[in-house]
Each structure stands twice: as C-alpha cells, then as structure tokens.
Scaffold this motif. Structure first.
Motif, PDB file in Angstrom:
ATOM      1  N   VAL A 184      47.785  41.668  41.670  1.00  0.00           N
ATOM      2  CA  VAL A 184      46.415  41.893  41.422  1.00  0.00           C
ATOM      3  C   VAL A 184      45.564  41.782  42.783  1.00  0.00           C
ATOM      4  O   VAL A 184      45.985  41.156  43.430  1.00  0.00           O
ATOM      5  CB  VAL A 184      45.996  40.793  40.209  1.00  0.00           C
ATOM      6  CG1 VAL A 184      44.427  40.876  40.050  1.00  0.00           C
ATOM      7  CG2 VAL A 184      46.484  40.859  39.156  1.00  0.00           C
ATOM      8  N   MET A 185      44.280  42.584  42.722  1.00  0.00           N
ATOM      9  CA  MET A 185      43.755  42.562  43.680  1.00  0.00           C
ATOM     10  C   MET A 185      42.159  42.234  43.152  1.00  0.00           C
ATOM     11  O   MET A 185      41.846  42.913  42.185  1.00  0.00           O
ATOM     12  CB  MET A 185      43.445  43.739  44.735  1.00  0.00           C
ATOM     13  CG  MET A 185      42.504  43.585  45.937  1.00  0.00           C
ATOM     14  SD  MET A 185      42.382  45.226  46.597  1.00  0.00           S
ATOM     15  CE  MET A 185      43.927  45.606  47.273  1.00  0.00           C
ATOM     16  N   GLY A 188      36.035  34.553  42.751  1.00  0.00           N
ATOM     17  CA  GLY A 188      37.343  34.927  42.250  1.00  0.00           C
ATOM     18  C   GLY A 188      37.824  34.735  40.938  1.00  0.00           C
ATOM     19  O   GLY A 188      38.967  34.763  40.715  1.00  0.00           O
ATOM     20  N   ALA A 189      36.726  34.620  40.250  1.00  0.00           N
ATOM     21  CA  ALA A 189      37.033  34.349  38.825  1.00  0.00           C
ATOM     22  C   ALA A 189      37.829  35.340  38.081  1.00  0.00           C
ATOM     23  O   ALA A 189      38.792  34.940  37.011  1.00  0.00           O
ATOM     24  CB  ALA A 189      35.715  34.337  38.110  1.00  0.00           C
ATOM     25  N   LEU A 190      37.913  36.661  38.599  1.00  0.00           N
ATOM     26  CA  LEU A 190      38.659  37.633  37.659  1.00  0.00           C
ATOM     27  C   LEU A 190      40.247  37.535  38.267  1.00  0.00           C
ATOM     28  O   LEU A 190      40.919  37.464  37.417  1.00  0.00           O
ATOM     29  CB  LEU A 190      38.162  39.064  37.928  1.00  0.00           C
ATOM     30  CG  LEU A 190      36.786  39.341  37.245  1.00  0.00           C
ATOM     31  CD1 LEU A 190      36.185  40.536  37.912  1.00  0.00           C
ATOM     32  CD2 LEU A 190      37.100  39.603  35.891  1.00  0.00           C
ATOM     33  N   GLY A 191      40.493  37.301  39.438  1.00  0.00           N
ATOM     34  CA  GLY A 191      41.752  37.008  39.810  1.00  0.00           C
ATOM     35  C   GLY A 191      42.298  35.726  39.399  1.00  0.00           C
ATOM     36  O   GLY A 191      43.487  35.804  39.119  1.00  0.00           O
ATOM     37  N   VAL A 243      45.399  39.271  45.602  1.00  0.00           N
ATOM     38  CA  VAL A 243      44.749  39.133  46.969  1.00  0.00           C
ATOM     39  C   VAL A 243      43.044  39.086  46.540  1.00  0.00           C
ATOM     40  O   VAL A 243      42.566  40.164  45.944  1.00  0.00           O
ATOM     41  CB  VAL A 243      44.998  40.577  47.802  1.00  0.00           C
ATOM     42  CG1 VAL A 243      44.231  40.622  48.809  1.00  0.00           C
ATOM     43  CG2 VAL A 243      46.561  40.258  48.110  1.00  0.00           C
ATOM     44  N   PHE A 244      42.643  38.139  47.155  1.00  0.00           N
ATOM     45  CA  PHE A 244      41.038  38.219  47.146  1.00  0.00           C
ATOM     46  C   PHE A 244      40.242  38.660  48.106  1.00  0.00           C
ATOM     47  O   PHE A 244      40.562  38.028  49.458  1.00  0.00           O
ATOM     48  CB  PHE A 244      40.494  36.770  46.988  1.00  0.00           C
ATOM     49  CG  PHE A 244      41.097  36.070  45.494  1.00  0.00           C
ATOM     50  CD1 PHE A 244      40.463  36.106  44.586  1.00  0.00           C
ATOM     51  CD2 PHE A 244      42.362  35.500  45.788  1.00  0.00           C
ATOM     52  CE1 PHE A 244      41.003  35.401  43.395  1.00  0.00           C
ATOM     53  CE2 PHE A 244      42.787  34.609  44.686  1.00  0.00           C
ATOM     54  CZ  PHE A 244      42.169  34.806  43.551  1.00  0.00           C
ATOM     55  N   ARG A 249      46.258  35.100  48.008  1.00  0.00           N
ATOM     56  CA  ARG A 249      45.889  35.185  49.702  1.00  0.00           C
ATOM     57  C   ARG A 249      44.329  35.675  49.714  1.00  0.00           C
ATOM     58  O   ARG A 249      44.013  36.503  48.805  1.00  0.00           O
ATOM     59  CB  ARG A 249      46.742  36.307  50.315  1.00  0.00           C
ATOM     60  CG  ARG A 249      46.785  36.723  51.564  1.00  0.00           C
ATOM     61  CD  ARG A 249      47.544  37.417  51.989  1.00  0.00           C
ATOM     62  NE  ARG A 249      49.119  36.507  51.986  1.00  0.00           N
ATOM     63  CZ  ARG A 249      50.309  37.016  52.212  1.00  0.00           C
ATOM     64  NH1 ARG A 249      50.370  38.594  52.146  1.00  0.00           N
ATOM     65  NH2 ARG A 249      51.250  36.435  51.967  1.00  0.00           N
ATOM     66  N   ILE A 250      43.830  35.264  50.725  1.00  0.00           N
ATOM     67  CA  ILE A 250      42.369  35.533  50.871  1.00  0.00           C
ATOM     68  C   ILE A 250      42.248  36.664  51.726  1.00  0.00           C
ATOM     69  O   ILE A 250      42.940  36.517  53.222  1.00  0.00           O
ATOM     70  CB  ILE A 250      41.224  34.430  51.146  1.00  0.00           C
ATOM     71  CG1 ILE A 250      41.384  33.519  50.057  1.00  0.00           C
ATOM     72  CG2 ILE A 250      39.855  35.017  51.374  1.00  0.00           C
ATOM     73  CD1 ILE A 250      40.663  32.266  50.371  1.00  0.00           C
ATOM     74  N   HIS A 251      41.674  37.793  51.831  1.00  0.00           N
ATOM     75  CA  HIS A 251      41.433  38.804  52.762  1.00  0.00           C
ATOM     76  C   HIS A 251      39.918  39.038  52.986  1.00  0.00           C
ATOM     77  O   HIS A 251      39.161  39.682  52.292  1.00  0.00           O
ATOM     78  CB  HIS A 251      42.141  40.252  52.226  1.00  0.00           C
ATOM     79  CG  HIS A 251      42.184  41.135  53.275  1.00  0.00           C
ATOM     80  ND1 HIS A 251      42.987  41.018  54.581  1.00  0.00           N
ATOM     81  CD2 HIS A 251      41.714  42.593  53.215  1.00  0.00           C
ATOM     82  CE1 HIS A 251      42.763  42.235  55.274  1.00  0.00           C
ATOM     83  NE2 HIS A 251      41.868  43.198  54.562  1.00  0.00           N
ATOM     84  N   ARG A 252      39.652  38.614  54.300  1.00  0.00           N
ATOM     85  CA  ARG A 252      38.181  38.453  54.798  1.00  0.00           C
ATOM     86  C   ARG A 252      37.948  39.941  55.185  1.00  0.00           C
ATOM     87  O   ARG A 252      38.113  40.264  56.469  1.00  0.00           O
ATOM     88  CB  ARG A 252      37.801  37.444  55.710  1.00  0.00           C
ATOM     89  CG  ARG A 252      36.642  37.278  56.206  1.00  0.00           C
ATOM     90  CD  ARG A 252      36.000  36.087  56.990  1.00  0.00           C
ATOM     91  NE  ARG A 252      34.828  36.075  57.342  1.00  0.00           N
ATOM     92  CZ  ARG A 252      34.108  34.772  57.651  1.00  0.00           C
ATOM     93  NH1 ARG A 252      34.978  33.842  57.950  1.00  0.00           N
ATOM     94  NH2 ARG A 252      32.793  34.847  57.766  1.00  0.00           N
TER      95      ARG A 252
END
Length: 229
Positions: free
Chosen positions: A93-94, A101-104, A116-117, A142-145
């Motif tokens: 999921v992305m 981040g509630a949906l993820g 991946v957020f 994993r967080i992708h800024r």
C-alpha cells in the motif's frame, strides 16, 4: 505625542515577528510533542483489524484534513467486497498526502503487508512517526518525505508494485492530476487508486477507469484503475 504613536505602531510588528519565530520553531518537533494532537480529531481511531480501537495521533492545525472514521470504514468496506480490487490481506500500500497516515494504518491493521507513507509537512511527518512507533510497525512501514505531485521512488522504497494507493490531497486544488501521473508506473496490474476530494470537485481522470464514485458528507471518493488502452 508623535514619538508615542510611532512606538505604538511598531508593537504589532514585533508581535508578528515573534509569531514567525514560533511557527519556525514548530517545524521540527518531537513525536510526543502536544502539537501533534489536533483537539478536533483527538478521538480518531483504527476502525477494524488487529489494531482496532487504537488511537491515531494527528497533526495540530488545518494543514492536514484527516479522513473521518466513518469515511474510512466505508472505503474499506468497498475494497473488501469489490471483485476488481486485490485483497487487503498481503497488500502493498501507498498512502499519498498521508497526513496522520490513518488510511495506511487502517490498511495495515486489516492485513496489508507493507505501506509507504508519502508526506512532506513536518508536523504530519512527526505524527506518522509517532503512530508507526506506537503501533510497532517498524518492519511494515516506511516514510517517504517527498512532494506527492513530484513522486519518485527508488527501488529500495518499493519492494513490490503497489496494490492499493490512497490519495487524499488538499481539496479543490487538482493536485491529484500530477499525483496520478507520478504513481501510475508503480502500480500492480490490478492496482487501485482511492482518490478523495471535495464533494463539489469535478474529477475526470484521463487514462483511468472509474470503478466506483461515492459521496460521503463533504467528501467525494473515486476508486480508479488504469485504463487498458
């Protein structure tokens, strides 16, 4: 009298500068900072799955607009029963424009293998980190800024093609247009994009089939798949 008036005129300017310094100081905050709890969204919780009932930390202020519990439940009810969507169990999921981040997080709770957020706002990033730590999701998230409208993912940030992409951009700004173009190469064959916008928004995504189009309250939610052209 003139000197007094000049001093009085400068006072609002000093206050404005102080406000700017305070806002700048809030840009990088610890995950347990009180600013991460938006009083209006303090009761946001996971709706279903292994983390059901657990509280979701949300960023303070109006830079983000978390998807309500009711809307999230409706979205996942459709995904659970749609023949055109891959199962959530084992999904990759992305969560774009992730906010809290509630949906993820909801997807992981319901069986998703990995998320991946994608987010760039500092307070939202801190909220996501807090939630990942609180839910103990180190191996599943994993967080992708990054700016979602300019998304680029290195191979290490996308272990598999994405089966589900949640996209909740700011309303009525058409930011979904560049975001859809950016995410398309990373989708699995049966990958679905769940796009949220204002109930008043006109959305006609070229190159995408609309599998379902729902309005819940002030939110319009489209379930999209790439057209087979």
């Amino acid at each position: 009298m003139t000197a007094v008036k000049n001093r009085q005129a400068k006072t609002p300017q000093r206050k404005t500068l102080n406000d700017r310094h305070q806002k700048k100081a809030r840009a990088d905050v610890a995950p347990d900072h009180p600013a991460l709890v938006n009083k209006d969204d303090a009761n946001m919780r996971i709706v279903s799955g292994v983390h059901r009932g657990r509280t979701i930390a949300t960023p303070d202020g109006r830079k983000t607009r978390p998807t309500s519990d009711q809307t999230r439940e409706s979205i996942f009810n459709i995904l659970d029963h749609a023949e055109w969507a891959s199962p959530l169990d084992g999904a990759v999921v992305m969560d774009m424009f992730a906010g809290s981040g509630a949906l993820g997080l909801e997807a992981i709770s319901r069986g998703a293998e990995f998320c991946v957020f994608v987010e760039r706002h500092p307070l939202a990033l801190a909220a996501i980190r807090k939630n990942i730590d609180h839910f103990d999701l180190g191996d599943e998230a994993r967080i992708h800024r990054f700016d979602a409208t300019k998304l680029k993912l290195a191979p290490g940030n996308r272990p598999k093609p994405f089966t589900h992409v949640f996209m909740d951009p700011p309303y009525n700004k058409k930011m979904w247009q560049p975001a859809l173009r950016r995410v398309a190469p990373y989708l699995a064959d049966k990958g679905v994009v769940i796009l949220e916008d204002s109930h008043e928004a006109e959305i006609e995504p070229r190159g995408w089939d609309v599998m379902s189009d729902k309005i819940w309250g002030t939110t319009r939610t489209l379930f999209l798949k790439q057209s087979k052209a």
